[in-house]
Write a protein that holds these residues in place. Structure first.
Motif, PDB file in Angstrom:
ATOM      1  N   UNK A  72       0.853  -1.192   0.000  1.00 50.73           N
ATOM      2  CA  UNK A  72       0.000   0.000   0.000  1.00 50.73           C
ATOM      3  C   UNK A  72       0.883   1.234   0.000  1.00 50.73           C
ATOM      4  N   UNK A  73       0.642   2.107  -0.972  1.00 53.00           N
ATOM      5  CA  UNK A  73       1.484   3.297  -1.103  1.00 53.00           C
ATOM      6  C   UNK A  73       1.333   4.247   0.077  1.00 53.00           C
ATOM      7  N   UNK A  74       0.104   4.385   0.608  1.00 52.76           N
ATOM      8  CA  UNK A  74      -0.069   5.331   1.708  1.00 52.76           C
ATOM      9  C   UNK A  74       0.753   4.916   2.918  1.00 52.76           C
ATOM     10  N   UNK A  97       7.124  -4.885   5.771  1.00 56.28           N
ATOM     11  CA  UNK A  97       6.159  -5.973   5.944  1.00 56.28           C
ATOM     12  C   UNK A  97       4.797  -5.454   6.397  1.00 56.28           C
ATOM     13  N   UNK A  98       4.794  -4.335   7.098  1.00 54.68           N
ATOM     14  CA  UNK A  98       3.537  -3.777   7.598  1.00 54.68           C
ATOM     15  C   UNK A  98       2.815  -2.939   6.527  1.00 54.68           C
ATOM     16  N   UNK A  99       3.448  -2.856   5.364  1.00 49.88           N
ATOM     17  CA  UNK A  99       2.830  -2.126   4.253  1.00 49.88           C
ATOM     18  C   UNK A  99       2.262  -3.076   3.197  1.00 49.88           C
ATOM     19  N   UNK A 100       2.423  -4.363   3.397  1.00 50.13           N
ATOM     20  CA  UNK A 100       2.004  -5.334   2.390  1.00 50.13           C
ATOM     21  C   UNK A 100       0.490  -5.352   2.252  1.00 50.13           C
ATOM     22  N   UNK A 114      13.219   2.984  -2.963  1.00 47.37           N
ATOM     23  CA  UNK A 114      13.559   3.667  -4.201  1.00 47.37           C
ATOM     24  C   UNK A 114      12.348   3.730  -5.130  1.00 47.37           C
ATOM     25  N   UNK A 115      11.596   2.639  -5.204  1.00 46.21           N
ATOM     26  CA  UNK A 115      10.449   2.567  -6.102  1.00 46.21           C
ATOM     27  C   UNK A 115       9.237   3.304  -5.525  1.00 46.21           C
ATOM     28  N   UNK A 116       9.022   3.156  -4.227  1.00 45.81           N
ATOM     29  CA  UNK A 116       7.813   3.709  -3.638  1.00 45.81           C
ATOM     30  C   UNK A 116       7.853   5.203  -3.418  1.00 45.81           C
ATOM     31  N   UNK A 117       9.032   5.742  -3.095  1.00 48.85           N
ATOM     32  CA  UNK A 117       9.124   7.160  -2.759  1.00 48.85           C
ATOM     33  C   UNK A 117       9.278   8.044  -3.985  1.00 48.85           C
ATOM     34  N   UNK A 118       9.759   7.461  -5.101  1.00 54.04           N
ATOM     35  CA  UNK A 118       9.889   8.240  -6.334  1.00 54.04           C
ATOM     36  C   UNK A 118       8.499   8.482  -6.912  1.00 54.04           C
ATOM     37  N   UNK A 119       8.219   9.713  -7.224  1.00 54.90           N
ATOM     38  CA  UNK A 119       6.889  10.099  -7.716  1.00 54.90           C
ATOM     39  C   UNK A 119       6.792   9.818  -9.216  1.00 54.90           C
ATOM     40  N   UNK A 120       6.654   8.551  -9.542  1.00 58.69           N
ATOM     41  CA  UNK A 120       6.469   8.116 -10.920  1.00 58.69           C
ATOM     42  C   UNK A 120       5.689   6.811 -10.877  1.00 58.69           C
TER      43      UNK A 120
END
Length: 681
Positions: A72-74, A97-100, A114-120
């Motif tokens: 989950x992105x949030x 693990x708590x974001x799965x 790297x993937x989640x925080x980049x705004x793309x």
């Protein structure tokens, strides 16, 4: 019925497969890709923003939905509010693990931030040789600017982790015209609003860097060829490699047994022939994926390939001792009280001028991939030296990666090795029957197997069924020929590094009364089984002694080596010869840690090449029964009244070699369901 993956996940898999299929884009298991999208929360029924990203481990070219982590992105982006700082960034991996979202899927990797925080919407992180060449050039930042202008941004070296994700996110925000970045000492990251745009940006960075290195670079970045260090002719080169392989494997297995891989590709042979290769090899690899598999640097023989073999071996032993001392010092220079214990001081890569490269690992795939990664490193060094000076990350940073607590935790999660892991077996007559069953059992227990058979098609079929060249390779051999046996063992050591286990299984039988047995019948059976076993055992012993790792030799003899039956003089006599070879070789080879044992089967009819080749009909005629009843006939004359199958013989081979009978040699194990007349006395 399995549900179809989310459309964004499906598109991500397709992109990953295309990128991972081309080694110019990334190395095996290197890099990761991601896609963001919206799905329905099964609890609330509301839309929720998710990210699918390649999880820890796995390979882009073969990635499946199970290899993706869905988060989950949030929740992932909320971690920025509780981030404790770079000194404690490793703690964030557990927080992923708590974001799965949902159950199943892969464990999130260190690059998740790297993937989640980049705004793309789509992000690729890859390890192309061309990108790493710029990343490892002494003036990489200036070269990146020259190559890409403002479209690709330089990011100074930082160990992968949460902070690197924050850095790249900030760089993308500050450089809205950028399509990606060069990560110093590491690789590239690209992004896009769509999957196609992201892939196009990744390929644009990679291909532009390739073109820049060619057009801007000098033609001889490794310097001139050193006279006398040119590659040996192929036949001579491979013969030299086969002679060195067992010695090198023994050295590389000082701390723990290893499987080997040999590579004499043009990039390797060219590199070790050039003047600058000692300097560059000493600098070591740089990309974290590289040195995790190749170790901090290779062992390099500093002699020309025409050096007498015994002198080259003596020098390799000296260099190995020095390498271990240096590696111990490297560990002690950088280890802290919290560092994992040293994992071993032996080299993972050995470079031999004029001959090629030997690489080592816990199995064939690991050894092969280590070699592939060093070829990647050669390509990186060539590119960096072509336009600048190769300047990998500091040794202390390499240590932080190699002995990273997170990497240690990943290693500790690996499955327990199978009983025959790292063992290399050569099985004669493995194209059918008992030999095929033995090969199957050995591979199932973790061994690498050389499927040796006079029938090339049968050997190739069995090797393919066993999983192909990372598990089994075929060799065609007539074991009555000294030359062919030597060639078969050369092929074995070039395929896997050495041989630990020989199974003398190849056989033939002609059942005739004494007065009908010809000298040709006698000679043929003795040539194949008695002489062939002797020649195979002699060659195996040479390899095992050179390795200095002990070993096993197993003879598939027969109940007939003990039992005197009618109309079977040639076969039974040669089996008795084999049985006594077991005792003789056990007595002679024990000083080298080589155990020699035998298996005495009886009545193995199903799947047997011998029985199918006429032996079954001859024995059935001797006993006055239909041939199709022969297996049942043999079973009824035993104490257990059970038919013996090829798998039962394979079980005995495993019992003798699987690790429990470490102090047993000179033994014959009956696998005959109980033939009292063949009891050993």
């Amino acid at each position: 019925m399995t549900a179809e993956p989310h459309p964004e996940a499906a598109t991500l898999l397709e992109r990953s497969h295309r990128l991972g299929a081309d080694p110019r884009n990334t190395n095996y298991a290197g890099g990761n890709t991601s896609a963001k999208g919206t799905a329905t929360d099964p609890v609330t029924g509301q839309d929720v923003d998710l990210m699918w990203v390649k999880g820890s481990g796995g390979d882009l070219g073969t990635l499946t939905e199970a290899g993706l982590a869905a988060l989950r992105l949030d929740r992932l982006r909320a971690l920025t509010e509780v981030y404790p700082g770079v000194e404690r960034e490793d703690e964030m991996v557990a927080a992923f693990d708590f974001c799965l979202h949902g159950k199943g899927g892969a464990a999130p990797s260190i690059d998740t931030a790297m993937h989640g925080l980049v705004n793309a919407a789509h992000v690729d992180h890859l390890h192309p040789d061309s990108g790493i060449a710029l990343a490892c050039a002494a003036d990489g930042e200036a070269l990146t600017k020259e190559c890409f202008g403002n479209q690709v941004v330089w990011v100074p070296w930082r160990r992968p982790g949460f902070q690197l994700g924050l850095d790249i996110a900030a760089i993308k925000k500050a450089n809205p015209e950028a399509i990606g970045c060069i990560l110093g000492g590491h690789g590239i990251t690209a992004w896009g609003d769509t999957s196609d745009e992201c892939e196009a940006n990744s390929l644009r960075i990679i291909r532009t860097a390739e073109q820049f290195l060619v057009e801007r670079g000098k033609s001889d970045p490794f310097g001139p060829v050193v006279p006398g260090y040119e590659p040996l002719p192929e036949a001579e080169r491979r013969a030299r490699a086969a002679a060195l392989a067992p010695v090198l494997r023994g050295l590389a297995s000082t701390d723990r047994p290893q499987v080997g891989h040999y590579n004499d590709s043009d990039p390797v042979l060219d590199f070790v022939s050039r003047a600058e290769h000692p300097r560059l090899a000493a600098l070591g690899t740089s990309c974290p994926d590289h040195f995790l598999r190749t170790k901090v640097r290779p062992l390099v023989l500093d002699l020309p390939p025409t050096t007498p073999l015994d002198e080259a071996i003596a020098r390799l032993k000296e260099l190995h001792t020095a390498y271990r001392t240096d590696y111990q010092a490297y560990y002690e220079r950088h280890a802290t009280p919290d560092s994992p214990a040293m994992r071993g001081a032996d080299p993972a890569v050995v470079l031999i001028p004029g001959v090629g490269m030997f690489s080592y690992g816990k199995d064939k795939q690991t050894a092969r991939v280590a070699g592939e990664f060093y070829v990647n490193a050669i390509n990186v060094m060539r590119g960096a030296e072509a336009v600048s000076t190769y300047s990998p990350i500091e040794e202390s940073e390499k240590f932080r990666i190699e002995y990273w607590a997170l990497e240690e935790a990943k290693l500790q999660r690996m499955p327990k090795p199978k009983p025959l892991a790292t063992r290399i077996a050569l099985v004669t007559g493995a194209g059918s029957g008992i030999g095929k069953a033995i090969a199957n059992r050995l591979v199932a227990e973790g061994a690498c197997v050389v499927v040796a058979d006079i029938n090339a098609d049968n050997a190739a079929t069995v090797a393919a069924e066993l999983g192909g060249p990372d598990k089994a390779v075929p060799v065609t051999v007539d074991i009555t020929s000294e030359e062919q046996i030597k060639t078969a063992f050369d092929q074995a050591v070039l395929a896997f590094g050495g041989v630990d286990l020989l199974v003398n299984n190849a056989g033939i039988s002609i059942s005739k009364p004494l007065l009908e047995t010809t000298a040709k019948d006698w000679d043929l059976q003795h040539d194949i089984m008695a002489r062939g076993s002797f020649l195979s055992s002699r060659e195996a012993a040479r390899v095992m002694i050179d390795q200095n790792m002990g070993g096993d030799i197993i003879y598939i003899a027969s109940k007939n080596s003990i039992f005197a039956g009618p109309n079977n003089i040639a076969y039974s006599a040669t089996k008795a010869d084999q049985a006594h070879q077991v005792r003789l070789l056990a007595a002679e080879l024990g000083a080298h840690g080589i155990r020699v044992n035998g298996v005495n089967p009886d009545g193995v009819v199903q799947g047997s090449g011998i029985f199918a080749g006429g032996w079954g009909a001859q024995r059935a005629a001797t006993y006055g029964i239909p041939e199709e009843e022969l297996g049942k006939f043999y079973a009824q004359r035993t104490l257990l009244k059970r038919e013996v199958l090829p798998e039962h013989v394979a079980n005995a081979v495993f019992a003798l070699t699987g690790g429990d009978l470490t102090h047993t040699t000179g033994l014959h194990v009956p696998v005959d369901a109980g033939v009292a007349a063949a009891f050993l006395r």
